[in-house]
Design an enzyme around this catalytic site. Structure first.
Site, PDB file in Angstrom:
ATOM      1  N   GLU A 150       0.812  -1.232   0.000  1.00  0.00           N
ATOM      2  CA  GLU A 150       0.000   0.000   0.000  1.00  0.00           C
ATOM      3  C   GLU A 150       0.839   1.271   0.000  1.00  0.00           C
ATOM      4  O   GLU A 150       0.404   2.309   0.497  1.00  0.00           O
ATOM      5  CB  GLU A 150      -0.999  -0.008   1.169  1.00  0.00           C
ATOM      6  CG  GLU A 150      -2.069  -1.070   0.988  1.00  0.00           C
ATOM      7  CD  GLU A 150      -3.046  -1.183   2.146  1.00  0.00           C
ATOM      8  OE1 GLU A 150      -2.963  -0.381   3.078  1.00  0.00           O
ATOM      9  OE2 GLU A 150      -3.897  -2.091   2.087  1.00  0.00           O
ATOM     10  N   GLU A 179      -5.624  -8.079  -1.099  1.00  0.00           N
ATOM     11  CA  GLU A 179      -6.012  -7.880   0.307  1.00  0.00           C
ATOM     12  C   GLU A 179      -7.435  -7.379   0.311  1.00  0.00           C
ATOM     13  O   GLU A 179      -7.779  -6.410  -0.384  1.00  0.00           O
ATOM     14  CB  GLU A 179      -5.076  -6.901   1.031  1.00  0.00           C
ATOM     15  CG  GLU A 179      -5.379  -6.854   2.533  1.00  0.00           C
ATOM     16  CD  GLU A 179      -4.512  -5.867   3.308  1.00  0.00           C
ATOM     17  OE1 GLU A 179      -3.288  -5.828   3.106  1.00  0.00           O
ATOM     18  OE2 GLU A 179      -5.106  -5.127   4.121  1.00  0.00           O
TER      19      GLU A 179
END
Ligand SMILES: *[C@@H]1O[C@H](CO)[C@@H](O)[C@H](O)[C@H]1NC(C)=O
Ligand SMILES: *[C@@H]1O[C@H](CO)[C@@H](O)[C@H](O)[C@H]1NC(C)=O
Ligand SMILES: *[C@@H]1O[C@H](CO)[C@@H](O)[C@H](O)[C@H]1NC(C)=O
Ligand SMILES: *[C@@H]1O[C@H](CO)[C@@H](O)[C@H](O)[C@H]1NC(C)=O
Ligand SMILES: *[C@@H]1O[C@H](CO)[C@@H](O)[C@H](O)[C@H]1NC(C)=O
Ligand SMILES: *[C@@H]1O[C@H](CO)[C@@H](O)[C@H](O)[C@H]1NC(C)=O
Length: 658
Positions: free
Chosen positions: A180, A256
């Site tokens: 991320e 995810e």
């Protein structure tokens, strides 16, 4: 795109056939198949989400692992993704790096190696993925950025893959970039080059574990980058993708997803996205953050795992609804099976997917989750309606000859084999109520695994001691300590004459390339968040002559990403011969201070007692300060830690709580 057309057609038909009792859906391979299925998985780490699992006693620990990984038993997971520990806070704690320092390598730290081996023991075919959240400080040469020296970062990551094979015989199949956070095209290409050069041509790259963009745009513009990347992994995609991702011809994964409280709504979220990530977004793998909620429940994202195992001291664990939702797909498919093109939405809401092994087996998963019973934590879910409906599924193409289709039904809390359906002219009818999941399959295995109930839930013991002499062989960390900045490891000082041969040592000596804002101090929490009145005792050994400082603390009120603003009662001693009592980890609010005579390279014993609004401290058994007024916090964990990223040891930790 065919499935979209079919869904559209179904919708139009439903307007005309409103008074008919059933809608027909075709399961057909005549015009070819869809994408290859890569599996459903769980993510351990990102961070420290399996921390408490390793401290469960047997048989409970093995039972939990069976519910997660054992084929035809529970979730029967097909993918295990783990964090490559980077010595930094990555959501619910820090995970240990295999290279704390540039000249250091150790492939026995933490619990992810153990977890991967336990998963593999149960399911030798499980797919293993590694991804860094953070990196030790030396990787960034002091900058909070891992790409200035891409060759160092690539070598560091590749070492982890090589170590997995060399020390644990684990084949890592996919590797990610930086969770991320920004990716760097030059780094990705260099990672590919370094893998190939190391004989790891088979290890595939997932990029970039963030949003679809900008990685998909970079892939379209840069053919060399496109050759380096095998899978586009997006996080929390809300079941949709972007046109550029489809154009890239890459595998698309929800690498995810979920991150939702694991009650029945969480189960509903999981059921809806497992089907619709493929139907709406052509994603062929979905990975749950997290695998198992195995961290102190007051840390962020409590119970956002497929099941709950947050009490090693009692042995209590809970097999939550997402386990059985997962089983609906995983127990009746394998990675390498192929989706049919005939997948889609149901006329009155809900969805269906169908997968085949191309050898005659067919598995259909149907979900009718309503909006309010399937909301995930993110992204926001637009409104939709689901009502009860009748559905007819017509098998066509090569499936006409499938003789039997069994069905297995899930209503919020069960996963139960139903009487086999009879096919009539290659079709079957189902009455679908709302909030149901059905699996219809030619596969004859499948089981709702069970064990006798685990022990009941109980609070953390009020009297707790650890002299760090008894070690659980596979683990570098002492039970129940949950590091929130820095890394605390078992240490053995062979030259110590005896009393402190075995200790617990903070080992991170430079600020890592962080993922969130780690504290400037190191800290490991332990115990019961409800603790108010207690005495904590611990031996301390500072190893930094100039800047050394270490503490014990009570009523520590925060962890995870909020660690910098943690409050509590912190009793510090410093190598310059002073002590301090502060109301916060950052040391801004001083409650007491003075001379202590403490020095580096000598053991001292600190004792902190907090009772109501008053705290007092002892050094080496003698009162040092008393009646410091503590108004807040009213309760919290116990903790140990250091004043900076520095070496320090702890021994004979003890808590007596009221
Ligand atoms: C289906 O899968 C089973 C194993 O689960 C296998 O034995 C069988 O050959 C496959 N094909 C058919 C047509 O059942
Ligand atoms: C769904 O939740 C919203 C907000 O809580 C509520 O207003 C609405 O009535 C609920 N819908 C149903 C069908 O229960
Ligand atoms: C859901 O149904 C209600 C009642 O029939 C209707 O008012 C609403 O517009 C529907 N919502 C959607 C998103 O179709
Ligand atoms: C489903 O079919 C049954 C029997 O064929 C009928 O009684 C019922 O009304 C139908 N339900 C719906 C929602 O169409
Ligand atoms: C190890 O123990 C010896 C003897 O007590 C002591 O002098 C030395 O400082 C210790 N070293 C560390 C790193 O703990
Ligand atoms: C902690 O001590 C204070 C003062 O003695 C008392 O009022 C409070 O109830 C105690 N809390 C617990 C949980 O025992």
């Amino acid at each position: 795109m065919k499935h979209r057309l079919l869904a559209g057609t179904a919708f139009i038909l439903s307007l005309f056939l409103n008074f008919c009792s059933s809608q027909t859906y075709f399961l057909n391979d005549k015009e070819g198949l869809g994408r290859v299925f890569d599996g459903i998985g769980g993510l351990s780490g990102g961070g420290a989400t399996s921390r408490l699992l390793v401290n469960y006693a047997e048989p409970y620990r093995s039972q939990i692992l069976d519910f997660l990984f054992k084929p035809n038993f529970g979730a029967s997971l097909q993918i295990l993704k783990v964090e490559i520990g980077g010595d930094a806070q990555s959501t619910d704690g820090t995970e240990s790096s295999h290279m704390h320092y540039e000249d250091d390598e150790n492939y026995f730290r933490g619990y992810e190696w153990w977890l991967m081996k336990e998963a593999k023991k149960r399911n030798p075919d499980i797919t293993l993925i590694g991804l860094p959240w953070a990196f030790p400080g030396w990787v960034g040469h002091g900058k909070n950025w891992p790409y200035d020296f891409p060759d160092i970062t690539a070598a560091y990551v590749v070492n982890w893959i090589i170590g997995a094979k060399q020390y644990h015989n684990l084949d890592i199949q996919y590797i990610g970039i930086w969770n991320e956070r920004n990716f760097d095209s030059k780094y990705i290409k260099l990672l590919r080059y370094t893998l190939d050069k190391s004989g790891l041509e088979g290890v595939k790259i997932v990029a970039s574990d963030n949003l679809w963009e900008p990685i998909v745009l970079s892939l379209l513009l840069d053919p060399e980058l496109s050759r380096a990347v095998d899978v586009i992994g997006a996080h929390y995609p809300g079941t949709t993708t972007v046109i550029e991702a489809l154009k890239s011809q890459k595998k698309l994964w929800s690498s995810e997803d979920y991150s939702t409280f694991n009650n029945e709504v969480g189960g509903g979220c999981w059921a809806r996205i497992l089907n619709q990530n493929y139907i709406n977004g052509f994603m062929t793998a979905t990975i749950s953050w997290n695998l198992v909620a195995s961290y102190y429940k007051e840390l962020p994202f409590s119970r956002d795992g497929l099941m709950t195992a947050e009490e090693p001291w009692s042995g209590n664990y809970v097999v939550e609804s997402p386990i059985w939702i997962t089983a609906h797909t995983t127990q009746f498919t394998h990675p390498g099976w192929t989706y049919l093109q005939t997948v889609g939405h149901l006329a009155q809401g809900g969805s269906y997917v169908a997968l085949t092994d191309r050898e005659g087996n067919l598995t259909v998963v149907i979900e009718t989750m309503t909006h309010n019973h399937s909301m995930c934590i993110r992204p926001p879910l637009p409104p939709f309606n689901v009502t009860s409906q009748n559905a007819t599924f017509q098998l066509e193409g090569s499936f006409v000859s499938s003789s039997k289709v069994f069905h297995i039904m899930f209503k919020p809390s069960f996963f139960e084999k139903l009487t086999p359906l009879k096919l009539l002219d290659g079709s079957f009818n189902l009455h679908l109520d709302v909030d149901e999941v059905y699996t219809l399959t030619t596969i004859k295995t499948g089981e709702k695994g069970s064990y006798p109930d685990p022990p009941p839930a109980a609070p953390f013991p009020k009297v707790y001691k650890d002299n760090f002499n008894v070690r659980n062989p596979p683990f570098s960390e002492a039970p129940n300590f949950a590091d929130q900045t820095g890394v605390f490891e078992y240490y053995m000082n062979l030259t110590d004459p005896g009393p402190h041969l075995f200790t617990f040592r903070q080992v991170v000596t430079a600020r890592p390339v962080t993922w969130v804002a780690d504290a400037d101090q190191t800290i490991s929490i332990i115990g019961d968040y409800q603790w108010q009145n207690l005495t904590i005792t611990c031996d301390i050994f500072m190893e930094s002559v100039k800047t050394g400082g270490a503490f014990i603390a009570a009523r520590v009120d925060k962890g995870g990403e909020s660690i910098r603003s943690t409050k509590g009662v912190f009793f510090w001693v410093f190598a310059d011969g002073t002590y301090k009592v502060t109301n916060d980890l950052a040391g801004k609010t001083v409650l007491a201070e003075g001379q202590s005579g403490t020095r580096a390279y000598g053991w001292c014993t600190l004792s902190l007692t907090v009772e109501g609004q008053f705290a007092s401290g002892q050094l080496n058994g003698y009162p040092l300060w008393k009646n410091a007024v503590v108004l807040t916090p009213k309760n919290g964990w116990a903790a140990i830690g250091t004043h900076s990223f520095e070496l320090a040891q702890f021994d004979n930790f003890a808590v007596v709580a009221e």
